[in-house]
Write a protein that holds these residues in place. Structure first.
Motif, PDB file in Angstrom:
ATOM      1  N   LEU A 187      -5.709   2.197  -6.490  1.00 37.30           N
ATOM      2  CA  LEU A 187      -4.568   2.802  -6.069  1.00 37.30           C
ATOM      3  C   LEU A 187      -4.152   2.493  -4.531  1.00 37.30           C
ATOM      4  CD1 LEU A 187      -2.335   4.689  -6.983  1.00 37.30           C
ATOM      5  CD2 LEU A 187      -3.559   6.724  -6.130  1.00 37.30           C
ATOM      6  N   ALA A 188      -5.135   2.667  -3.565  1.00 39.21           N
ATOM      7  CA  ALA A 188      -4.938   2.646  -2.306  1.00 39.21           C
ATOM      8  C   ALA A 188      -4.517   1.067  -2.064  1.00 39.21           C
ATOM      9  CB  ALA A 188      -5.924   2.925  -1.523  1.00 39.21           C
ATOM     10  N   GLY A 189      -5.246  -0.017  -2.995  1.00 37.22           N
ATOM     11  CA  GLY A 189      -5.056  -1.313  -2.890  1.00 37.22           C
ATOM     12  C   GLY A 189      -3.567  -1.712  -2.962  1.00 37.22           C
ATOM     13  N   ALA A 190      -3.007  -0.916  -4.011  1.00 37.17           N
ATOM     14  CA  ALA A 190      -1.768  -1.246  -4.781  1.00 37.17           C
ATOM     15  C   ALA A 190      -0.764  -0.507  -3.858  1.00 37.17           C
ATOM     16  CB  ALA A 190      -1.605  -0.668  -6.098  1.00 37.17           C
ATOM     17  N   THR A 191      -0.931   0.463  -3.131  1.00 35.35           N
ATOM     18  CA  THR A 191      -0.019   1.060  -2.202  1.00 35.35           C
ATOM     19  C   THR A 191       0.125   0.049  -1.060  1.00 35.35           C
ATOM     20  OG1 THR A 191      -0.508   3.216  -2.946  1.00 35.35           O
ATOM     21  CG2 THR A 191       0.528   3.044  -0.761  1.00 35.35           C
ATOM     22  N   VAL A 192      -0.936  -0.470  -0.475  1.00 33.54           N
ATOM     23  CA  VAL A 192      -0.860  -1.289   0.684  1.00 33.54           C
ATOM     24  C   VAL A 192      -0.234  -2.718   0.296  1.00 33.54           C
ATOM     25  CG1 VAL A 192      -2.374  -2.655   2.214  1.00 33.54           C
ATOM     26  CG2 VAL A 192      -3.087  -0.169   2.005  1.00 33.54           C
ATOM     27  N   GLY A 193      -0.761  -3.292  -0.799  1.00 33.46           N
ATOM     28  CA  GLY A 193       0.065  -4.372  -1.228  1.00 33.46           C
ATOM     29  C   GLY A 193       1.793  -4.259  -1.203  1.00 33.46           C
ATOM     30  N   GLY A 194       2.065  -3.057  -2.034  1.00 33.66           N
ATOM     31  CA  GLY A 194       3.407  -2.871  -1.898  1.00 33.66           C
ATOM     32  C   GLY A 194       4.039  -2.794  -0.700  1.00 33.66           C
ATOM     33  N   ALA A 195       3.428  -1.994   0.227  1.00 34.70           N
ATOM     34  CA  ALA A 195       3.965  -2.065   1.475  1.00 34.70           C
ATOM     35  C   ALA A 195       4.194  -3.428   2.479  1.00 34.70           C
ATOM     36  CB  ALA A 195       3.046  -0.883   2.402  1.00 34.70           C
ATOM     37  N   LEU A 196       3.294  -4.238   2.070  1.00 31.93           N
ATOM     38  CA  LEU A 196       3.218  -5.352   2.659  1.00 31.93           C
ATOM     39  C   LEU A 196       4.552  -6.261   2.270  1.00 31.93           C
ATOM     40  CD1 LEU A 196      -0.794  -6.201   2.974  1.00 31.93           C
ATOM     41  CD2 LEU A 196       1.318  -5.760   4.964  1.00 31.93           C
ATOM     42  N   VAL A 197       4.952  -6.131   1.152  1.00 27.62           N
ATOM     43  CA  VAL A 197       5.988  -6.803   0.395  1.00 27.62           C
ATOM     44  C   VAL A 197       7.277  -5.786   0.019  1.00 27.62           C
ATOM     45  CG1 VAL A 197       6.614  -8.245  -1.530  1.00 27.62           C
ATOM     46  CG2 VAL A 197       4.288  -7.984  -0.868  1.00 27.62           C
ATOM     47  N   ALA A 198       7.959  -5.617   1.371  1.00 28.39           N
ATOM     48  CA  ALA A 198       9.320  -4.686   1.438  1.00 28.39           C
ATOM     49  C   ALA A 198      10.188  -5.488   0.324  1.00 28.39           C
ATOM     50  CB  ALA A 198       9.577  -4.630   2.480  1.00 28.39           C
ATOM     51  N   ARG A 199      10.732  -4.569  -0.631  1.00 22.27           N
ATOM     52  CA  ARG A 199      11.728  -5.135  -1.661  1.00 22.27           C
ATOM     53  C   ARG A 199      12.646  -3.977  -1.974  1.00 22.27           C
ATOM     54  NH1 ARG A 199       9.831  -9.066  -0.188  1.00 22.27           N
ATOM     55  NH2 ARG A 199       9.382 -10.951  -1.461  1.00 22.27           N
ATOM     56  N   PRO A 200      13.950  -4.101  -1.988  1.00 19.17           N
ATOM     57  CA  PRO A 200      14.891  -3.118  -2.309  1.00 19.17           C
ATOM     58  C   PRO A 200      14.606  -2.311  -3.738  1.00 19.17           C
ATOM     59  CG  PRO A 200      15.920  -5.168  -2.146  1.00 19.17           C
ATOM     60  CD  PRO A 200      14.722  -5.349  -1.657  1.00 19.17           C
ATOM     61  N   LEU A 201      14.500  -1.153  -3.915  1.00 23.07           N
ATOM     62  CA  LEU A 201      14.452  -0.609  -5.357  1.00 23.07           C
ATOM     63  C   LEU A 201      14.691   0.718  -5.167  1.00 23.07           C
ATOM     64  CD1 LEU A 201      13.340  -1.209  -8.211  1.00 23.07           C
ATOM     65  CD2 LEU A 201      11.027  -0.388  -7.103  1.00 23.07           C
ATOM     66  N   SER A 202      15.260   1.148  -6.218  1.00 23.48           N
ATOM     67  CA  SER A 202      15.708   2.710  -6.584  1.00 23.48           C
ATOM     68  C   SER A 202      14.086   3.389  -6.665  1.00 23.48           C
ATOM     69  CB  SER A 202      16.416   3.058  -7.721  1.00 23.48           C
ATOM     70  OG  SER A 202      16.527   4.265  -7.935  1.00 23.48           O
ATOM     71  N   LEU A 203      13.932   4.364  -5.879  1.00 26.46           N
ATOM     72  CA  LEU A 203      12.818   5.429  -6.282  1.00 26.46           C
ATOM     73  C   LEU A 203      12.634   5.996  -7.484  1.00 26.46           C
ATOM     74  CD1 LEU A 203      12.447   6.921  -2.600  1.00 26.46           C
ATOM     75  CD2 LEU A 203      11.162   5.229  -3.458  1.00 26.46           C
ATOM     76  N   LEU A 204      13.603   6.088  -8.255  1.00 32.89           N
ATOM     77  CA  LEU A 204      13.575   6.497  -9.623  1.00 32.89           C
ATOM     78  C   LEU A 204      12.794   5.695 -10.496  1.00 32.89           C
ATOM     79  CD1 LEU A 204      17.539   7.419 -10.095  1.00 32.89           C
ATOM     80  CD2 LEU A 204      15.488   8.945  -9.600  1.00 32.89           C
ATOM     81  N   VAL A 205      12.668   4.525 -10.202  1.00 33.84           N
ATOM     82  CA  VAL A 205      11.791   3.791 -10.879  1.00 33.84           C
ATOM     83  C   VAL A 205      10.459   3.927 -10.865  1.00 33.84           C
ATOM     84  CG1 VAL A 205      11.128   1.352 -11.495  1.00 33.84           C
ATOM     85  CG2 VAL A 205      13.453   1.647 -11.067  1.00 33.84           C
TER      86      VAL A 205
END
Length: 631
Positions: free
Chosen positions: A45-63
């Motif tokens: 979970l931490a790895g996925a979170t860090v990976g997502g933060a490194l790849v900033a993309r516009p997306l609705s938080l509802l998803v």
């Protein structure tokens, strides 16, 4: 991203072993497993979170919110990881978009200081908030005099002008700073919020109570206790950096453990619920007093999670706590993944909780020796790749220096913190008596740092780190085998020792000329050493250059011309024994000089530069002279 070259305070991890007696009673040892999200799932979970933060993309938080809901219904941790990655990516995109600078122009209004002001390069600087934006506040003259004594959380009325940040200010953008505010005038504003007033009162008490120890030890004391390195000299900074002790000047997990240990007697008397609330409040106050540095955030988050888990009867492992803390912090501030301090803190803690127990199991010797050696070595292995990548190397002296410094650092926190508060309240003459033990511990730390930085043991580079990592993996893996794998353990130990000795041996046979840092040239031949410092190089680069080149004796030091020549001479005399000094800008030498296998002559035009004639001198090796200089 490159960190500021002369500062380490915000980058340093906690690599000192915990205080004797183990962790505070409020953070009990973890059991083998838990019934909630497992440790491996938490790491993923931490790895996925860090990976997502490194790849900033516009997306609705509802998803990601919808995916979380589905994950909770079907009990699929994989979906939680997907949701965390998407949420971190969307939040990172918003954070990056918020870095767009405001239009330049005049500004007037109230600013709130986010950090403590610091004097640098003839002006005062501090991060401040104005109209909802973070800016780098700079002030000179009367405005600087008004800003300098203020602390974080306090308000100022300023007039000035907004301008874009410099192109090389990435370290500020990571902190959400969007512009530079050049203050023309500054006057005190309204009172700070109550939490900041309490925290600042504690900081001032500790600083005032330590004045009896002198400026140098007072600055070291507040650095150890509060992470405040603003008044530390370049010599002290380089001593702690070169000995691998700079993490002591940045508040992190060890400080949190010591604070909880000091508060433990009072916490034991409270009920479970009151105890948890008290721990959370104490952690919040401590984080406010230490200015929410990235390493503090990591340590406070882990301690808070551990306290809550223990109160619920479900204490968990260090790996689990670290993973959950990283996940939560990155979701709150996705730009943390770009922070050098945060990366180092997480890497050091990872080394401690992952490598540390395995080293403890295989290292021979009594526990009182094995525990600190294993913890320090594990933390160093954890941060080594980052230190080599960011700063070029890891001091070989760091492991013995940390072992020697650990008891004194514990003394400063466990005695110096409460004694410092009492000293600030009671004043003279009791402050001096209260800080006698603190001063002794600080003196020991100063000696360990200076000695560790001055002994020419060298630094570990990428090949050394790879070999050490392979040796540790071999030792740990071979520990599970029998006599048949014993030769592999011996071989790994020999490789590790050889790797640690190699940098020092390389310094013992240096080339004739080397430039360890820009502006510092070192010539060695025939047993003589000549050091030429280019104008405006500064004390920091001079200290670092002599340290990295392994110079302990200088037969001739050439400095100047320039305003920083006196600082450079003072720095060189701190790091090495200096026999003769030429000040080109003040007393140009009339003729040449021969020292050992080196010939030194002034050039016709002071300041002329060339491959062999930087800054007004020519230095040449005498043909046939034996390479190498005095150590």
């Amino acid at each position: 991203m490159s960190p500021r070259p002369h500062e380490l305070s915000e980058r340093s991890p906690d690599i000192v072993p915990p205080p004797p007696g183990g962790p505070p009673p409020d953070l009990p040892p973890p059991p083998e497993s838990v019934r909630s999200l497992g440790a491996l799932s938490a790491v993923a979970l931490a790895g996925a979170t860090v990976g997502g933060a490194l790849v900033a993309r516009p997306l609705s938080l509802l998803v990601p919110a919808a995916i979380v809901a589905i994950a909770l219904v079907v009990r699929r941790p994989v979906l939680l990881g997907v949701a965390a990655a998407l949420a971190a990516s969307a939040l990172a995109d918003r954070a990056v978009a918020g870095l767009d600078p405001p239009p330049p122009g005049p500004v007037q209004g109230e600013v709130t200081l986010v950090e403590d002001p610091q004097a640098r390069w003839g002006q005062v600087e501090a991060v401040a908030r104005i109209e909802g934006r973070l800016v780098q506040l700079t002030a000179e003259g009367p405005a600087a005099e008004a800003v300098r004594p203020r602390l974080a959380g306090e308000h100022l009325e300023v007039t000035g002008r907004l301008a874009p940040l410099p192109a090389d200010a990435e370290w500020l953008r990571v902190r959400h700073v969007t512009a530079q505010l050049d203050a023309r005038t500054a006057t005190p504003g309204s009172d700070a919020a109550p939490p900041w007033r309490v925290a600042n009162h504690l900081r001032r008490l500790l600083s005032d109570g330590a004045e009896t120890m002198g400026d140098d030890r007072r600055s070291l004391f507040v650095g150890l206790v509060l992470g405040d390195d603003r008044d530390q000299t370049p010599e002290m900074t380089d001593d702690f950096r070169g000995s691998g002790l700079s993490h002591l000047l940045a508040v992190s997990g060890q400080n949190v453990a010591f604070v909880l240990a000091v508060a433990a007697p009072a916490l034991r008397r409270a009920g479970v619920g009151v105890r948890v609330v008290a721990v959370i409040v104490l952690l919040g106050l401590f984080a406010t007093a230490t200015r929410f540095e990235p390493s503090v955030l990591r340590a406070v988050a882990m301690a808070g999670l551990a306290a809550v888990a223990a109160a619920r009867g479900r204490p968990t492992t260090g790996v689990h706590l670290l993973a959950l803390a990283v996940t939560g912090l990155v979701l709150v501030d996705p730009l943390l993944v770009r922070s050098t301090g945060f990366q180092l803190s997480v890497a050091a803690t990872t080394g401690i909780v992952v490598i540390g127990p395995r080293l403890i199991a295989v290292l021979p010797g009594p526990p009182v020796v094995v525990l600190p050696v294993a913890v320090s070595a594990a933390a160093q292995l954890g941060v080594a790749p980052l230190l080599v990548g960011f700063f070029g190397g890891v001091p070989v002296a760091s492991l013995p220096a940390n072992l020697l410094a650990a008891p004194a650092a514990a003394m400063v926190m466990t005695w110096g913190l409460p004694a410092g508060l009492a000293a600030g309240l009671l004043g003279a003459p009791l402050d001096g008596w209260l800080h006698r033990p603190t001063a002794i511990a600080l003196g020991w730390l100063e000696g360990v740092a200076r000695t560790g930085a001055s002994v020419p043991l060298g630094e570990l580079r990428w090949p050394h780190v790879v070999l050490l990592g392979a040796a540790v993996v071999t030792v740990v893996a071979a520990a599970r085998g029998g006599a048949a794998v014993r030769p592999w353990r011996v071989l790994a130990a020999v490789v590790a020792v050889g790797t640690l000795v190699a940098p020092g041996l390389a310094l013992a046979r240096p080339p004739v000329w080397v430039e360890p840092t820009p502006g510092v040239g070192v010539w060695r031949s025939g047993g003589a050493t000549v050091v030429v410092v280019a104008p405006s190089t500064g004390a920091h680069a001079t200290l670092e250059g002599l340290r990295r080149a392994g110079v302990t004796r200088v037969d001739l030091l050439v400095v100047g011309p320039g305003m920083t020549a006196a600082d450079e001479e003072w720095a060189a005399r701190h790091r090495a024994r200096v026999a003769t000094v030429w000040w080109l800008g003040r007393d140009p030498p009339a003729g040449g000089l021969r020292l050992g296998g080196l010939e030194v002559r002034p050039t016709a035009a002071v300041g002329a530069r060339g491959a062999d004639a930087p800054d007004g001198v020519e230095v040449r090796a005498v043909p046939g002279a034996v390479p190498g200089g005095g150590r």
